[in-house]
Design a protein around this motif. Structure first.
Motif, PDB file in Angstrom:
ATOM      1  N   ALA A   1      -4.183   4.534  -3.142  1.00 13.06           N
ATOM      2  CA  ALA A   1      -4.863   5.027  -1.946  1.00 13.06           C
ATOM      3  C   ALA A   1      -6.377   4.831  -2.070  1.00 13.06           C
ATOM      4  CB  ALA A   1      -4.535   6.497  -1.719  1.00 13.06           C
TER       5      ALA A   1
ATOM      6  N   ILE B   1       0.214   6.536  -6.771  1.00 19.52           N
ATOM      7  CA  ILE B   1       0.006   6.553  -5.319  1.00 19.52           C
ATOM      8  C   ILE B   1      -1.442   6.912  -4.995  1.00 19.52           C
ATOM      9  CG2 ILE B   1       0.576   7.820  -3.201  1.00 19.52           C
ATOM     10  CD1 ILE B   1       3.486   7.904  -4.212  1.00 19.52           C
ATOM     11  N   ASN B   2      -1.981   7.888  -5.699  1.00 20.10           N
ATOM     12  CA  ASN B   2      -3.368   8.286  -5.454  1.00 20.10           C
ATOM     13  C   ASN B   2      -4.349   7.170  -5.812  1.00 20.10           C
ATOM     14  OD1 ASN B   2      -2.567  10.809  -4.564  1.00 20.10           O
ATOM     15  ND2 ASN B   2      -2.902  11.818  -6.529  1.00 20.10           N
TER      16      ASN B   2
ATOM     17  N   GLY C   1       0.830  -1.192   0.000  1.00 15.99           N
ATOM     18  CA  GLY C   1       0.000   0.000   0.000  1.00 15.99           C
ATOM     19  C   GLY C   1       0.865   1.242   0.000  1.00 15.99           C
ATOM     20  N   VAL C   2       0.261   2.374   0.312  1.00 14.78           N
ATOM     21  CA  VAL C   2       0.990   3.651   0.232  1.00 14.78           C
ATOM     22  C   VAL C   2       0.963   4.427   1.547  1.00 14.78           C
ATOM     23  CG1 VAL C   2       0.634   3.877  -2.245  1.00 14.78           C
ATOM     24  CG2 VAL C   2      -1.082   4.822  -0.677  1.00 14.78           C
ATOM     25  N   ARG C   3       0.579   3.758   2.625  1.00 11.10           N
ATOM     26  CA  ARG C   3       0.392   4.489   3.874  1.00 11.10           C
ATOM     27  C   ARG C   3       1.291   4.016   5.008  1.00 11.10           C
ATOM     28  NH1 ARG C   3      -6.080   4.300   2.776  1.00 11.10           N
ATOM     29  NH2 ARG C   3      -6.190   6.224   1.554  1.00 11.10           N
ATOM     30  N   ARG C   4       2.287   3.216   4.679  1.00 14.00           N
ATOM     31  CA  ARG C   4       3.222   2.770   5.711  1.00 14.00           C
ATOM     32  C   ARG C   4       4.320   3.803   5.889  1.00 14.00           C
ATOM     33  NH1 ARG C   4       4.389  -3.709   4.770  1.00 14.00           N
ATOM     34  NH2 ARG C   4       2.206  -4.390   4.728  1.00 14.00           N
ATOM     35  N   GLU C   5       4.513   4.223   7.117  1.00 15.20           N
ATOM     36  CA  GLU C   5       5.557   5.212   7.385  1.00 15.20           C
ATOM     37  C   GLU C   5       6.933   4.627   7.084  1.00 15.20           C
ATOM     38  OE1 GLU C   5       5.580   7.230  11.074  1.00 15.20           O
ATOM     39  OE2 GLU C   5       3.423   7.638  11.059  1.00 15.20           O
TER      40      GLU C   5
ATOM     41  N   GLU D   1      -7.080   1.215  -1.491  1.00 15.94           N
ATOM     42  CA  GLU D   1      -7.002   0.918  -0.057  1.00 15.94           C
ATOM     43  C   GLU D   1      -8.260   1.366   0.676  1.00 15.94           C
ATOM     44  OE1 GLU D   1      -2.951   0.794   2.005  1.00 15.94           O
ATOM     45  OE2 GLU D   1      -2.717   2.451   0.586  1.00 15.94           O
ATOM     46  N   ASP D   2      -8.822   2.503   0.275  1.00 11.26           N
ATOM     47  CA  ASP D   2     -10.065   2.963   0.898  1.00 11.26           C
ATOM     48  C   ASP D   2     -11.184   1.948   0.689  1.00 11.26           C
ATOM     49  OD1 ASP D   2      -8.916   5.311   1.812  1.00 11.26           O
ATOM     50  OD2 ASP D   2      -9.570   6.509   0.073  1.00 11.26           O
TER      51      ASP D   2
END
Length: 343
Positions: free
Chosen positions: A267, A263-264, A243-247, A270-271
Protein backbone atom coordinates in the motif's frame (compact mmCIF):
# COMPACT_ATOMS: atom_id res chain seq x y z
CA UNK A 1 9.39 -4.46 -33.64
CA UNK A 2 10.28 -3.29 -30.14
CA UNK A 3 14.01 -3.07 -29.55
CA UNK A 4 14.94 -4.51 -26.16
CA UNK A 5 18.39 -4.26 -24.71
CA UNK A 6 20.01 -7.67 -24.67
CA UNK A 7 22.45 -9.07 -22.15
CA UNK A 8 24.91 -11.97 -22.12
CA UNK A 9 24.25 -14.99 -19.92
CA UNK A 10 27.37 -15.66 -17.86
CA UNK A 11 30.35 -16.61 -20.00
CA UNK A 12 28.14 -18.26 -22.62
CA UNK A 13 27.31 -17.05 -26.12
CA UNK A 14 23.64 -16.72 -25.19
CA UNK A 15 22.22 -13.20 -25.53
CA UNK A 16 18.77 -12.65 -24.03
CA UNK A 17 16.24 -9.84 -24.13
CA UNK A 18 15.79 -8.00 -20.84
CA UNK A 19 12.16 -9.12 -20.87
CA UNK A 20 11.56 -12.85 -21.10
CA UNK A 21 8.49 -15.06 -21.39
CA UNK A 22 7.45 -17.37 -18.56
CA UNK A 23 5.21 -20.16 -19.83
CA UNK A 24 3.85 -21.70 -16.62
CA UNK A 25 0.42 -20.46 -17.68
CA UNK A 26 0.70 -22.68 -20.77
CA UNK A 27 0.21 -25.62 -18.41
CA UNK A 28 -3.30 -24.31 -17.63
CA UNK A 29 -2.12 -22.78 -14.36
CA UNK A 30 -5.25 -22.09 -12.28
CA UNK A 31 -7.44 -21.94 -15.39
CA UNK A 32 -7.58 -23.59 -18.83
CA UNK A 33 -6.40 -21.70 -21.88
CA UNK A 34 -6.86 -22.72 -25.52
CA UNK A 35 -3.93 -23.85 -27.65
CA UNK A 36 -4.56 -20.92 -29.96
CA UNK A 37 -4.04 -18.38 -27.16
CA UNK A 38 -0.70 -19.93 -26.28
CA UNK A 39 0.50 -19.79 -29.88
CA UNK A 40 -0.75 -16.23 -30.40
CA UNK A 41 1.04 -15.00 -27.29
CA UNK A 42 4.40 -16.37 -28.46
CA UNK A 43 3.88 -14.93 -31.94
CA UNK A 44 3.19 -11.54 -30.36
CA UNK A 45 6.23 -11.87 -28.11
CA UNK A 46 8.48 -12.59 -31.08
CA UNK A 47 6.97 -9.65 -32.97
CA UNK A 48 7.71 -7.33 -30.05
CA UNK A 49 11.32 -8.37 -29.61
CA UNK A 50 11.28 -10.95 -26.81
CA UNK A 51 13.68 -13.79 -27.51
CA UNK A 52 13.74 -15.74 -24.22
CA UNK A 53 11.18 -18.43 -23.38
CA UNK A 54 11.04 -20.57 -20.25
CA UNK A 55 9.01 -23.71 -19.65
CA UNK A 56 9.22 -26.90 -17.57
CA UNK A 57 7.91 -30.49 -17.55
CA UNK A 58 6.06 -29.66 -14.32
CA UNK A 59 3.95 -26.93 -15.95
CA UNK A 60 0.81 -28.82 -16.83
CA UNK A 61 2.74 -32.14 -16.74
CA UNK A 62 4.11 -31.69 -20.24
CA UNK A 63 1.41 -29.42 -21.65
CA UNK A 64 3.46 -26.21 -21.45
CA UNK A 65 6.44 -27.79 -23.20
CA UNK A 66 4.22 -29.11 -25.98
CA UNK A 67 2.60 -25.72 -26.52
CA UNK A 68 5.90 -23.84 -26.44
CA UNK A 69 7.40 -26.26 -28.93
CA UNK A 70 4.40 -26.02 -31.26
CA UNK A 71 4.59 -22.22 -31.22
CA UNK A 72 8.36 -21.91 -31.72
CA UNK A 73 8.73 -24.65 -34.34
CA UNK A 74 8.21 -22.30 -37.28
CA UNK A 75 11.00 -19.95 -36.15
CA UNK A 76 14.72 -20.29 -36.81
CA UNK A 77 16.30 -21.75 -33.69
CA UNK A 78 18.89 -18.95 -33.63
CA UNK A 79 16.13 -16.38 -33.10
CA UNK A 80 15.22 -17.49 -29.57
CA UNK A 81 16.74 -18.77 -26.33
CA UNK A 82 14.78 -21.65 -24.82
CA UNK A 83 15.03 -22.98 -21.29
CA UNK A 84 13.35 -25.89 -19.55
CA UNK A 85 13.97 -27.79 -16.36
CA UNK A 86 15.10 -31.10 -14.91
CA UNK A 87 14.56 -32.70 -11.52
CA UNK A 88 11.15 -34.25 -12.10
CA UNK A 89 10.12 -37.24 -14.21
CA UNK A 90 6.57 -37.45 -15.54
CA UNK A 91 5.11 -40.88 -14.87
CA UNK A 92 1.91 -42.03 -16.62
CA UNK A 93 -1.17 -42.21 -14.43
CA UNK A 94 -4.61 -43.63 -15.10
CA UNK A 95 -6.27 -40.30 -15.87
CA UNK A 96 -5.63 -36.60 -15.88
CA UNK A 97 -6.58 -34.73 -12.74
CA UNK A 98 -6.40 -31.09 -11.73
CA UNK A 99 -3.56 -30.92 -9.21
CA UNK A 100 -0.83 -28.59 -7.99
CA UNK A 101 -2.78 -25.69 -9.50
CA UNK A 102 -2.72 -27.04 -13.07
CA UNK A 103 -5.99 -27.75 -14.90
CA UNK A 104 -4.17 -29.99 -17.33
CA UNK A 105 -5.53 -32.78 -19.53
CA UNK A 106 -2.16 -34.55 -19.51
CA UNK A 107 -2.34 -37.94 -17.69
CA UNK A 108 0.97 -37.78 -15.88
CA UNK A 109 2.16 -37.52 -12.30
CA UNK A 110 5.40 -35.62 -11.56
CA UNK A 111 7.99 -37.38 -9.40
CA UNK A 112 11.18 -35.77 -8.09
CA UNK A 113 14.35 -37.32 -9.50
CA UNK A 114 17.62 -35.40 -9.18
CA UNK A 115 19.82 -38.38 -10.03
CA UNK A 116 22.18 -38.62 -13.00
CA UNK A 117 19.82 -40.97 -14.84
CA UNK A 118 16.79 -38.90 -13.87
CA UNK A 119 18.27 -35.72 -15.32
CA UNK A 120 19.30 -37.46 -18.54
CA UNK A 121 15.83 -38.98 -18.92
CA UNK A 122 14.16 -35.66 -18.20
CA UNK A 123 16.26 -33.90 -20.84
CA UNK A 124 15.48 -36.55 -23.46
CA UNK A 125 11.76 -36.47 -22.66
CA UNK A 126 11.69 -32.67 -22.88
CA UNK A 127 13.35 -32.74 -26.31
CA UNK A 128 10.62 -35.09 -27.50
CA UNK A 129 7.75 -33.09 -26.00
CA UNK A 130 9.10 -29.82 -27.38
CA UNK A 131 9.76 -31.26 -30.82
CA UNK A 132 12.55 -28.74 -31.34
CA UNK A 133 16.18 -29.12 -32.39
CA UNK A 134 17.68 -27.55 -29.28
CA UNK A 135 17.33 -26.54 -25.66
CA UNK A 136 19.63 -23.69 -24.69
CA UNK A 137 19.40 -23.74 -20.89
CA UNK A 138 18.40 -26.42 -18.41
CA UNK A 139 17.62 -25.56 -14.80
CA UNK A 140 17.49 -27.98 -11.88
CA UNK A 141 13.94 -27.35 -10.68
CA UNK A 142 12.72 -26.71 -7.13
CA UNK A 143 15.68 -28.00 -5.18
CA UNK A 144 15.93 -26.40 -1.73
CA UNK A 145 15.16 -26.68 1.95
CA UNK A 146 11.94 -24.66 1.88
CA UNK A 147 10.61 -26.98 -0.83
CA UNK A 148 11.81 -30.31 0.56
CA UNK A 149 12.07 -29.68 4.30
CA UNK A 150 13.83 -32.41 6.22
CA UNK A 151 14.50 -34.33 2.99
CA UNK A 152 16.60 -31.52 1.55
CA UNK A 153 20.00 -32.80 2.65
CA UNK A 154 19.42 -36.23 1.09
CA UNK A 155 18.05 -34.83 -2.17
CA UNK A 156 20.70 -32.13 -2.43
CA UNK A 157 23.46 -34.74 -2.14
CA UNK A 158 21.87 -36.75 -4.96
CA UNK A 159 21.47 -33.58 -7.03
CA UNK A 160 25.07 -32.44 -6.69
CA UNK A 161 26.69 -35.87 -7.05
CA UNK A 162 24.37 -37.14 -9.81
CA UNK A 163 22.18 -34.48 -11.37
CA UNK A 164 24.88 -31.83 -11.62
CA UNK A 165 27.23 -34.34 -13.26
CA UNK A 166 24.60 -35.04 -15.92
CA UNK A 167 23.94 -31.35 -16.52
CA UNK A 168 27.67 -30.62 -16.77
CA UNK A 169 28.07 -33.43 -19.32
CA UNK A 170 25.21 -32.06 -21.42
CA UNK A 171 26.91 -28.66 -21.35
CA UNK A 172 30.38 -29.98 -22.17
CA UNK A 173 28.95 -32.02 -25.07
CA UNK A 174 27.29 -28.91 -26.50
CA UNK A 175 23.78 -30.31 -26.09
CA UNK A 176 22.89 -27.29 -23.96
CA UNK A 177 24.66 -23.94 -23.75
CA UNK A 178 24.05 -23.20 -20.07
CA UNK A 179 23.00 -24.86 -16.84
CA UNK A 180 21.57 -23.50 -13.62
CA UNK A 181 18.95 -23.81 -10.90
CA UNK A 182 15.30 -22.78 -11.24
CA UNK A 183 14.24 -22.12 -7.65
CA UNK A 184 12.47 -19.86 -5.16
CA UNK A 185 15.36 -19.90 -2.65
CA UNK A 186 18.60 -18.01 -3.19
CA UNK A 187 20.25 -19.85 -0.29
CA UNK A 188 20.27 -23.14 -2.19
CA UNK A 189 21.90 -21.37 -5.15
CA UNK A 190 24.77 -20.30 -2.91
CA UNK A 191 24.98 -23.84 -1.55
CA UNK A 192 25.12 -25.28 -5.07
CA UNK A 193 27.86 -22.85 -6.11
CA UNK A 194 30.14 -24.66 -3.65
CA UNK A 195 29.77 -27.84 -5.72
CA UNK A 196 30.10 -26.70 -9.33
CA UNK A 197 29.84 -23.87 -11.83
CA UNK A 198 26.41 -22.67 -12.85
CA UNK A 199 26.03 -20.22 -15.73
CA UNK A 200 22.78 -18.76 -14.48
CA UNK A 201 20.00 -19.00 -11.94
CA UNK A 202 16.30 -18.57 -12.58
CA UNK A 203 15.41 -17.09 -9.22
CA UNK A 204 11.72 -16.48 -8.51
CA UNK A 205 10.64 -13.63 -6.26
CA UNK A 206 13.78 -13.16 -4.18
CA UNK A 207 15.01 -9.85 -5.57
CA UNK A 208 12.06 -7.51 -5.92
CA UNK A 209 10.57 -4.29 -4.61
CA UNK A 210 9.56 -6.32 -1.55
CA UNK A 211 12.72 -8.40 -1.06
CA UNK A 212 16.37 -7.48 -1.38
CA UNK A 213 18.05 -9.72 1.20
CA UNK A 214 19.79 -11.64 -1.60
CA UNK A 215 21.72 -8.41 -2.26
CA UNK A 216 23.86 -9.05 0.80
CA UNK A 217 25.76 -12.17 -0.26
CA UNK A 218 24.23 -13.96 -3.24
CA UNK A 219 24.18 -11.29 -5.93
CA UNK A 220 27.76 -10.17 -5.21
CA UNK A 221 28.89 -13.79 -5.47
CA UNK A 222 27.13 -14.11 -8.82
CA UNK A 223 29.09 -11.12 -10.11
CA UNK A 224 32.35 -12.58 -8.80
CA UNK A 225 31.72 -15.97 -10.43
CA UNK A 226 30.03 -14.56 -13.57
CA UNK A 227 26.77 -16.38 -12.98
CA UNK A 228 23.77 -14.47 -14.31
CA UNK A 229 20.39 -14.03 -12.65
CA UNK A 230 17.18 -14.41 -14.64
CA UNK A 231 14.60 -12.94 -12.29
CA UNK A 232 11.33 -14.86 -12.28
CA UNK A 233 8.28 -13.87 -10.25
CA UNK A 234 8.93 -10.11 -10.35
CA UNK A 235 5.40 -9.52 -9.06
CA UNK A 236 5.92 -11.75 -5.97
CA UNK A 237 2.98 -14.04 -6.85
CA UNK A 238 0.86 -11.17 -8.17
CA UNK A 239 0.74 -8.60 -5.37
CA UNK A 240 3.14 -6.27 -7.22
CA UNK A 241 0.92 -6.41 -10.30
CA UNK A 242 -2.56 -6.16 -8.80
CA UNK A 243 -1.71 -4.07 -5.76
CA UNK A 244 -3.84 -4.38 -2.64
CA UNK A 245 -6.78 -2.11 -3.36
CA UNK A 246 -8.83 -4.00 -5.92
CA UNK A 247 -12.22 -5.01 -4.61
CA UNK A 248 -12.80 -8.75 -4.56
CA UNK A 249 -9.12 -9.56 -5.20
CA UNK A 250 -7.22 -11.35 -2.43
CA UNK A 251 -3.59 -10.16 -2.66
CA UNK A 252 -1.15 -13.07 -2.92
CA UNK A 253 2.49 -13.06 -1.92
CA UNK A 254 4.85 -16.04 -2.18
CA UNK A 255 2.03 -18.28 -3.44
CA UNK A 256 -0.36 -17.64 -0.55
CA UNK A 257 -2.61 -14.86 0.79
CA UNK A 258 -0.42 -11.94 1.83
CA UNK A 259 0.17 -11.02 5.47
CA UNK A 260 -0.98 -7.69 6.86
CA UNK A 261 2.64 -6.51 6.98
CA UNK A 262 3.17 -7.21 3.28
CA UNK A 263 -0.20 -5.63 2.39
CA UNK A 264 0.75 -2.48 4.29
CA UNK A 265 4.13 -2.29 2.54
CA UNK A 266 2.56 -2.66 -0.90
CA UNK A 267 0.00 0.00 0.00
CA UNK A 268 2.90 2.39 0.75
CA UNK A 269 4.49 1.51 -2.60
CA UNK A 270 1.17 2.22 -4.33
CA UNK A 271 0.99 5.61 -2.63
CA UNK A 272 4.41 6.53 -4.00
CA UNK A 273 3.47 5.14 -7.42
CA UNK A 274 0.44 7.41 -7.41
CA UNK A 275 2.53 10.43 -6.44
CA UNK A 276 4.88 9.92 -9.40
CA UNK A 277 2.34 8.48 -11.86
CA UNK A 278 4.19 5.17 -12.10
CA UNK A 279 2.30 1.89 -12.69
CA UNK A 280 3.12 -0.56 -9.89
CA UNK A 281 3.80 -3.38 -12.35
CA UNK A 282 6.19 -1.18 -14.35
CA UNK A 283 8.24 -0.47 -11.23
CA UNK A 284 8.28 -4.16 -10.31
CA UNK A 285 9.54 -5.17 -13.75
CA UNK A 286 12.19 -2.48 -14.13
CA UNK A 287 13.70 -2.49 -10.64
CA UNK A 288 15.69 -5.80 -10.73
CA UNK A 289 17.44 -4.94 -14.00
CA UNK A 290 19.46 -2.18 -12.35
CA UNK A 291 21.66 -4.82 -10.71
CA UNK A 292 24.52 -5.95 -12.94
CA UNK A 293 24.00 -9.61 -12.02
CA UNK A 294 20.44 -9.58 -13.42
CA UNK A 295 20.20 -10.07 -17.17
CA UNK A 296 16.43 -10.33 -17.56
CA UNK A 297 13.07 -10.52 -15.86
CA UNK A 298 10.59 -13.25 -16.77
CA UNK A 299 6.98 -12.69 -15.76
CA UNK A 300 4.30 -15.22 -16.61
CA UNK A 301 2.56 -14.27 -19.85
CA UNK A 302 -0.76 -15.81 -20.81
CA UNK A 303 -2.08 -13.93 -23.84
CA UNK A 304 -1.06 -11.65 -26.69
CA UNK A 305 -2.75 -8.75 -24.88
CA UNK A 306 -0.75 -9.47 -21.72
CA UNK A 307 2.45 -9.50 -23.77
CA UNK A 308 1.63 -6.06 -25.20
CA UNK A 309 0.74 -4.66 -21.77
CA UNK A 310 3.93 -6.01 -20.21
CA UNK A 311 6.09 -4.58 -22.99
CA UNK A 312 4.47 -1.18 -22.42
CA UNK A 313 5.20 -1.44 -18.68
CA UNK A 314 8.85 -2.22 -19.39
CA UNK A 315 9.08 0.91 -21.53
CA UNK A 316 7.31 3.25 -19.11
CA UNK A 317 9.60 6.15 -18.18
CA UNK A 318 10.15 6.23 -14.41
CA UNK A 319 11.72 9.33 -12.85
CA UNK A 320 14.79 8.98 -10.66
CA UNK A 321 12.92 10.69 -7.83
CA UNK A 322 10.54 7.73 -7.63
CA UNK A 323 13.33 5.32 -6.65
CA UNK A 324 14.71 7.82 -4.16
CA UNK A 325 11.27 8.06 -2.57
CA UNK A 326 11.15 4.26 -2.16
CA UNK A 327 14.56 4.33 -0.50
CA UNK A 328 13.57 7.21 1.77
CA UNK A 329 10.49 5.22 2.80
CA UNK A 330 12.67 2.26 3.78
CA UNK A 331 11.14 -0.01 1.13
CA UNK A 332 14.36 -0.34 -0.85
CA UNK A 333 17.75 -0.90 0.76
CA UNK A 334 19.72 2.39 0.88
CA UNK A 335 22.57 0.98 -1.22
CA UNK A 336 20.45 -0.99 -3.71
CA UNK A 337 21.11 -0.24 -7.41
CA UNK A 338 18.13 1.50 -9.02
CA UNK A 339 17.38 2.03 -12.72
CA UNK A 340 18.32 5.70 -12.62
CA UNK A 341 21.91 4.69 -11.86
CA UNK A 342 22.23 2.80 -15.13
CA UNK A 343 24.53 4.45 -17.72
Amino acid sequence: MTVFNKRQVGNTKLIVSELGFGAATFGNLYRPMPDSAAKESIIKAMELGLNQFDTAPYYGFGLSERRVGDALRSYDSSSYVLSTKVGRILEPCAKAEDKYGFCSPMPFEPKYDYSYDGVMRSFEHSMQRLGLSKIDIIYMHDIGRVTHGDDHDRLFKIAMEGGYKAMDELRSQGLVSAIGLGVNEYEVCEQAMDHGHFDCFLLAGRYTLLEQKSLQTFLPRCIKENSSIILGGPYNSGILATGVRREGVVPHYNYEPASKEIINTVARIEDICGEYNVPLAAAALQFPLAHSAVVSVIPGLSSADRVETTVAQMQHKIPAEFWTALQDAGILYPDVPVPSTLP
